[in-house]
Enzyme design. Sequence first.
Site, PDB file in Angstrom:
ATOM      1  CE  LYS A  12       1.192   1.099   4.354  1.00 16.81           C
ATOM      2  NZ  LYS A  12       1.853   2.282   4.821  1.00 16.81           N
ATOM      3  CG  ASP A 164       0.223  -0.519   7.836  1.00 21.60           C
ATOM      4  OD1 ASP A 164      -0.639   0.353   8.031  1.00 21.60           O
ATOM      5  OD2 ASP A 164       1.431  -0.275   7.705  1.00 21.60           O
TER       6      ASP A 164
HETATM    7  O1  C5P Z   1       1.198  -2.333  14.212  1.00 26.61           O
HETATM    8  P1  C5P Z   1       2.615  -2.545  13.812  1.00 26.61           P
HETATM    9  O2  C5P Z   1       3.297  -3.633  14.606  1.00 26.61           O
HETATM   10  O3  C5P Z   1       2.823  -2.722  12.343  1.00 26.61           O
HETATM   11  O4  C5P Z   1       3.347  -1.192  14.172  1.00 26.61           O
HETATM   12  C1  C5P Z   1       4.743  -1.092  14.263  1.00 26.61           C
HETATM   13  C2  C5P Z   1       5.082   0.032  15.205  1.00 26.61           C
HETATM   14  O5  C5P Z   1       4.658   1.272  14.649  1.00 26.61           O
HETATM   15  C3  C5P Z   1       4.387  -0.054  16.547  1.00 26.61           C
HETATM   16  O6  C5P Z   1       5.140  -0.798  17.463  1.00 26.61           O
HETATM   17  C4  C5P Z   1       4.307   1.399  16.967  1.00 26.61           C
HETATM   18  O7  C5P Z   1       5.563   1.807  17.490  1.00 26.61           O
HETATM   19  C5  C5P Z   1       4.140   2.126  15.626  1.00 26.61           C
HETATM   20  N1  C5P Z   1       2.743   2.470  15.294  1.00 26.61           N
HETATM   21  C6  C5P Z   1       2.112   3.461  16.036  1.00 26.61           C
HETATM   22  N2  C5P Z   1       0.831   3.813  15.719  1.00 26.61           N
HETATM   23  C7  C5P Z   1       0.173   3.221  14.702  1.00 26.61           C
HETATM   24  C8  C5P Z   1       0.797   2.205  13.939  1.00 26.61           C
HETATM   25  C9  C5P Z   1       2.090   1.840  14.275  1.00 26.61           C
HETATM   26  O8  C5P Z   1       2.690   4.021  16.952  1.00 26.61           O
HETATM   27  N3  C5P Z   1      -1.082   3.602  14.416  1.00 26.61           N
END
Ligand code: C5P
Length: 327
Positions: A12, A164
């Site tokens: 994306k 995501d």
């Molecule tokens: O959700 P995911 O593990 O892909 O996110 C990776 C990191 O990105 C999280 O540990 C967080 O630090 C940050 N993140 C965030 N807010 C979001 C998405 C991701 O702080 N909405």
Amino acid sequence: MTTRVTASAPGKVNLVLFSARQDHRGYHPLYSIFETLDLRETVTVSAAKSLSGHPGTTDGITVHTVVSVADSLTNARLSEQINDLDPQQNLAVRAVSLIRSIAGEKGRGTPNVDIEVVKRIPIAGGMAGGSADAAAALVAANEFFHTELEPSSLERLGRRLGADVPSCLTGGMSLGLGYGDHMRRLDDGGTPRHHWVMLMAHEGLSTPAVFAQFDSQYRGRDTLAQTLLPEHEHIASSPAEDIATVLHNDLEATVRDMRPDLDATFRAVSRTDALGALLSGSGPTIAVLARDREHAQVLQGRLSRDATVAGAVVTSGPAQPAKVENT
Ligand code: C5P
């Protein structure tokens, strides 16, 4: 009994990404408009052939990754790096493991499995490659283990694996609220195709590091819209020329502070007749919007020669949701 299922899921670009400050859970509430792209990861789940004790094995699930994003030497190096990682950290493994335990609860068989991941989305590039692995793995495992979970249940599981993942499951264009993980699909049959050139940087970036720097610079918004803003109401029916006028990523200024090398790439883009460009997600990939496919190919030829660009890939969106490819 099914012995082998392959599923795919798209990467994306965030056409719009507005971010609030970190909340009490350590995450950032977002208002984001996703366009999924025709760069897809594929995940194959098959009955285990491997011997347990293989380095990529955890809990009877063995994973092997084949990277296909660049030249053969780079692909081999990246594949090796990924295959050396702890399989428990691998999102495809975690996705398959979740579905397999649900299969157990439903009284279905829970055989050991092999997973093959083929990666075509740039790694650590802000294009949701890891999340697409998880989305494709959820869909493949749902079919393999006969768990018959509805898309809404897969989305709920996807949210647990990464913010995501729901966007990669949903496909198309969508508004993401919450942490960017509560999706409302925006596109329909009338949505035009948009053509992009994705410019990869020589080094990736860590999403948590980008968000941490964003917070330390007090760049988070106080409030975020909880519904589609009037200026985005027609985004799904808009041609590329109009999309170009709304492209915005709140993380871009932070990432450009962290990675001054990207300024040169943005300058190279501004010397072309691209319709617009922005940082993809938490970067460092830069998404360049073209008028049409031919224009994207011309831009690719020009920008791939720039020293700051590690690789330039032509793609288009919106893309199909995560789906089974063959059984
Ligand atoms: O959700 P995911 O593990 O892909 O996110 C990776 C990191 O990105 C999280 O540990 C967080 O630090 C940050 N993140 C965030 N807010 C979001 C998405 C991701 O702080 N909405």
